[in-house]
Design a protein around this motif. Structure first.
Motif, PDB file in Angstrom:
ATOM      1  N   ALA A  74       0.854  -1.192   0.000  1.00  0.00           N
ATOM      2  CA  ALA A  74       0.000   0.000   0.000  1.00  0.00           C
ATOM      3  C   ALA A  74       0.888   1.240   0.000  1.00  0.00           C
ATOM      4  N   GLY A  75       0.307   2.373  -0.356  1.00  0.00           N
ATOM      5  CA  GLY A  75       1.074   3.607  -0.398  1.00  0.00           C
ATOM      6  C   GLY A  75       0.239   4.806   0.008  1.00  0.00           C
ATOM      7  N   ILE A  76       0.913   5.949   0.124  1.00  0.00           N
ATOM      8  CA  ILE A  76       0.277   7.219   0.460  1.00  0.00           C
ATOM      9  C   ILE A  76       0.479   8.168  -0.719  1.00  0.00           C
ATOM     10  N   ALA A  77      -0.597   8.791  -1.168  1.00  0.00           N
ATOM     11  CA  ALA A  77      -0.518   9.743  -2.281  1.00  0.00           C
ATOM     12  C   ALA A  77      -1.222  11.031  -1.893  1.00  0.00           C
ATOM     13  N   VAL A  78      -0.736  12.135  -2.445  1.00  0.00           N
ATOM     14  CA  VAL A  78      -1.400  13.426  -2.305  1.00  0.00           C
ATOM     15  C   VAL A  78      -1.940  13.757  -3.689  1.00  0.00           C
ATOM     16  N   LEU A  79      -3.265  13.778  -3.804  1.00  0.00           N
ATOM     17  CA  LEU A  79      -3.888  14.021  -5.104  1.00  0.00           C
ATOM     18  C   LEU A  79      -5.310  14.514  -4.925  1.00  0.00           C
TER      19      LEU A  79
ATOM     20  N   SER B  92      -5.704  16.126  -1.496  1.00  0.00           N
ATOM     21  CA  SER B  92      -6.121  15.290  -0.375  1.00  0.00           C
ATOM     22  C   SER B  92      -5.016  14.287  -0.081  1.00  0.00           C
ATOM     23  N   VAL B  93      -4.961  13.822   1.153  1.00  0.00           N
ATOM     24  CA  VAL B  93      -4.026  12.775   1.561  1.00  0.00           C
ATOM     25  C   VAL B  93      -4.772  11.455   1.447  1.00  0.00           C
ATOM     26  N   CYS B  94      -4.213  10.512   0.668  1.00  0.00           N
ATOM     27  CA  CYS B  94      -4.950   9.272   0.381  1.00  0.00           C
ATOM     28  C   CYS B  94      -4.110   8.025   0.612  1.00  0.00           C
ATOM     29  N   LEU B  95      -4.781   7.000   1.098  1.00  0.00           N
ATOM     30  CA  LEU B  95      -4.222   5.653   1.162  1.00  0.00           C
ATOM     31  C   LEU B  95      -4.547   4.978  -0.163  1.00  0.00           C
ATOM     32  N   VAL B  96      -3.535   4.449  -0.833  1.00  0.00           N
ATOM     33  CA  VAL B  96      -3.715   3.731  -2.094  1.00  0.00           C
ATOM     34  C   VAL B  96      -3.479   2.257  -1.805  1.00  0.00           C
ATOM     35  N   ASP B  97      -4.500   1.439  -2.031  1.00  0.00           N
ATOM     36  CA  ASP B  97      -4.429   0.025  -1.688  1.00  0.00           C
ATOM     37  C   ASP B  97      -4.954  -0.810  -2.846  1.00  0.00           C
ATOM     38  N   THR B  98      -4.059  -1.570  -3.478  1.00  0.00           N
ATOM     39  CA  THR B  98      -4.468  -2.454  -4.579  1.00  0.00           C
ATOM     40  C   THR B  98      -4.557  -3.908  -4.147  1.00  0.00           C
ATOM     41  N   ASN B  99      -4.206  -4.196  -2.898  1.00  0.00           N
ATOM     42  CA  ASN B  99      -4.203  -5.570  -2.400  1.00  0.00           C
ATOM     43  C   ASN B  99      -5.593  -5.943  -1.888  1.00  0.00           C
TER      44      ASN B  99
END
Length: 140
Positions: free
Chosen positions: A51-56, A119-126
């Motif tokens: 997982a990762g953190i993105a600002v978008l 926005s601060v987002c959690l990116v989760d593809t799992n």
């Protein structure tokens, strides 16, 4: 709080689909308690290998565009050396190299300094692990 360093862990359930989860309200609530009007830095860290953190920008299609781009760059097929879990799960382990598991953002007078549409987002593809932890840490 008057401490120079304050931290907490969020428990996030992402579900059984790939997601971009907006953490901005959680960050703002944490800073209301931890920053007490002070300047400093907010670090957001997800201690997971997939997982990762993105600002978008969210809500206008950018979150869906990010997931579509990740599908193009990291197809969920059998090309990956890492093969346990759901088919194509190896791609999930490459994700943090493209969407890092952390972000550090400025806090001014106790408020998170984001751009108008950020926005601060959690990116989760799992899709095999719907339970995530996100550590928020404020340093003044």
């Amino acid at each position: 709080m008057s401490s120079a360093f304050t931290t907490t862990v969020l428990q996030i359930t992402t579900g059984s689909t790939e997601t971009v989860t907006d953490l901005t309200p959680d960050c703002e609530q944490f800073l209301a308690r931890a920053a007490s009007g002070r300047d400093g830095l907010l670090n957001i860290f997800v201690p997971h290998a997939t997982a990762g953190i993105a600002v978008l920008e969210t809500g206008a299609g950018s979150d869906d565009d990010l997931l579509a781009t990740l599908h193009t760059l990291l197809p969920a097929d059998n090309r990956w050396q890492h093969r346990h879990g759901a088919p194509g799960h190896g791609r999930d382990h490459v994700l943090p190299a493209l969407v890092p598991p952390h972000a550090t953002l400025p806090v001014i007078a106790g408020s998170l300094e984001l751009g108008t549409w950020q926005s601060v987002c959690l990116v989760d593809t799992n899709i095999s692990n719907p339970n995530r932890q996100v550590r928020l840490s404020f340093l003044s």
